[in-house]
Design an enzyme around this catalytic site. Sequence first.
Site, PDB file in Angstrom:
ATOM      1  N   ARG A  35       0.676  49.316  62.611  1.00  0.00           N
ATOM      2  CA  ARG A  35       0.143  49.819  63.886  1.00  0.00           C
ATOM      3  C   ARG A  35      -1.196  50.530  63.687  1.00  0.00           C
ATOM      4  NH1 ARG A  35      -1.871  54.221  66.220  1.00  0.00           N
ATOM      5  NH2 ARG A  35      -0.276  55.528  65.240  1.00  0.00           N
ATOM      6  N   ASP A  36      -1.187  51.693  63.075  1.00  0.00           N
ATOM      7  CA  ASP A  36      -2.408  52.474  62.914  1.00  0.00           C
ATOM      8  C   ASP A  36      -3.416  51.733  62.038  1.00  0.00           C
ATOM      9  OD1 ASP A  36      -4.181  54.591  63.005  1.00  0.00           O
ATOM     10  OD2 ASP A  36      -3.027  55.890  61.677  1.00  0.00           O
ATOM     11  N   HIS A 229      -5.746  61.801  56.451  1.00  0.00           N
ATOM     12  CA  HIS A 229      -6.749  60.766  56.207  1.00  0.00           C
ATOM     13  C   HIS A 229      -7.539  61.135  54.958  1.00  0.00           C
ATOM     14  CE1 HIS A 229      -7.063  58.468  60.263  1.00  0.00           C
ATOM     15  NE2 HIS A 229      -5.820  58.738  59.954  1.00  0.00           N
ATOM     16  N   CYS A 260      -9.485  55.645  62.296  1.00  0.00           N
ATOM     17  CA  CYS A 260      -9.546  55.890  63.729  1.00  0.00           C
ATOM     18  C   CYS A 260     -10.889  55.401  64.228  1.00  0.00           C
ATOM     19  CB  CYS A 260      -9.387  57.373  64.040  1.00  0.00           C
ATOM     20  SG  CYS A 260      -9.605  57.746  65.802  1.00  0.00           S
TER      21      CYS A 260
END
Lengths: 321, 321
Positions: A35-36, A229, A260
Amino acid sequence: MSTSGDGGTLALGLPMAVPAPGLPARVRIHEVGPRDGLQNEKATVPTEVKAEFIRRLADAGLTTIEATSFVHPRWVPQLADAEQLFPQVRDLPVDLPVLVPNTRGLERALALDATRVAVFASATESFAKANLNRTVDEALAMFEPVVRQAKDAGAHVRGYLSMCFGDPWEGQVAVEQVVRVCRALRDMGCDELSLGDTIGVATPGHVGRLLTALNEAGVPTGSLGVHFHDTYGQALANTLAALQHGVTTVDASAGGLGGCPYAKSATGNLATEDLVWMLRGLGIDTGVDLDRLVATSAWMAGQLGRPSPSRTLRALSHKEQ
Amino acid sequence: MSTSGDGGTLALGLPMAVPAPGLPARVRIHEVGPRDGLQNEKATVPTEVKAEFIRRLADAGLTTIEATSFVHPRWVPQLADAEQLFPQVRDLPVDLPVLVPNTRGLERALALDATRVAVFASATESFAKANLNRTVDEALAMFEPVVRQAKDAGAHVRGYLSMCFGDPWEGQVAVEQVVRVCRALRDMGCDELSLGDTIGVATPGHVGRLLTALNEAGVPTGSLGVHFHDTYGQALANTLAALQHGVTTVDASAGGLGGCPYAKSATGNLATEDLVWMLRGLGIDTGVDLDRLVATSAWMAGQLGRPSPSRTLRALSHKEQ
């Protein structure tokens, strides 16, 4: 001088398992790669490849694999195939949470028998505005019926909280502000929270201070995951600090996929391989077969046509050549 | 959604300085880029560029900069200009240790008024054999007169110890074996030891166990530095563990230059920028100006014609564009 004799690090019994005092015996890895990770890749990955990726991750021993997002396809075209993908994997014997941005997304997920969902909130006004065009409190008000409806349907709800350690517009983020939003997410019924360092600026003391403050505010450490991150190379050191404060759920992305797209300095999630290496060295059980995981991420990197940023993946793949 | 507003992470007060309990107030960074870094680069760097690199590192606030090696030019052609380089930098107001492999190297260094030297021993038989064609004890016997002569000349002596956490031929390395060689190096007069994780396989519990064992064996923690490689992404987490055990000297390489050419899995030293970021976040004083350090390493990467592996360097350089 020779380089012979290097017959595979894992086969040589490395890393040596040496527990450290005060760490948990077991850590649950919340795998976010499908997903991410894939949400932030430029390449469009075919649904069949995504399904295969999830199956291979489950086969490698990951027990929680965030599968996809039921956000509107306009916002995340990479995951526009959620309706096609989810039924292909939902019978795997693992937890498969899915992201739901609102009531409409929740209903789509529940219609496909999803049993674990996640909402995505912000700790800062700037990111709430940028990401959701709302204030923090307006965003919380938007999530409240989503969480209630999910709970009413018997689903497990995770609340993501972004920008917990710094914000690209505002800079420093007060610990008290993060605690306030975490409390609100807990109060509306979230079973689990994921503390996101969206731009990668956290350091270990900051991690400890936030976890201590949350504990003091009555948010159970067992309900918290951490989502680091590696923008500044700090993700694993921060993870160690979190484990030392009792956290047992760690988010990571196979092969370090993703980041992101809306925060330009967010260059990547903590790679699951690097995390598993550390936990293996610490004698902490994850259930993950590192060889299979490396093979899976190497395969996925091939599908994406780019090398993985995971250092463990590169080191172990090199060995296999 | 916008990415505007990101006006420079450091200028925004990030990382937020949040001390963690039990960590030192100050850490001395032993910068190894000009020696350990450039020794392992394929490109031949002109002497003037090396001198400029060292000057810029000193200007960025690094106080200990390993300048070069007086090993025979046949073995390390990249540093064959030690005689030309050292006089160009020796008057800088910083400590400039140099590597000396034997009595001949020591004499060359002392003739140029070097006041800090380092020898390079191995914790394992396999690496002693590969690197020096000697047993561990034969290598120690070779270093004994070097250390004595250096001490007699008033020089400060650092003893590097490689393969402290694993060996590419032998696999696991017993903590007791590392302690034994450390004791021997201390007994022959080394002022400081640097514990090398040459192939990058250490994890935080292992670091803690070795430091505890050395402390129990009477080796003062204040005499120890740690030298981690980021092969498996563990260097900074291991550094955190070392700081938690009282270590205050950390080896790092500007821009993550270097590695070890004789151990194929050693893909790089801990990047000084990533270390400084963490220490800054922990509120630990290093004296280093991170902006100047990043500018220096970015300049050096340009000289070498390749990107730096340092994540902090890449993140902050990206900001400046």
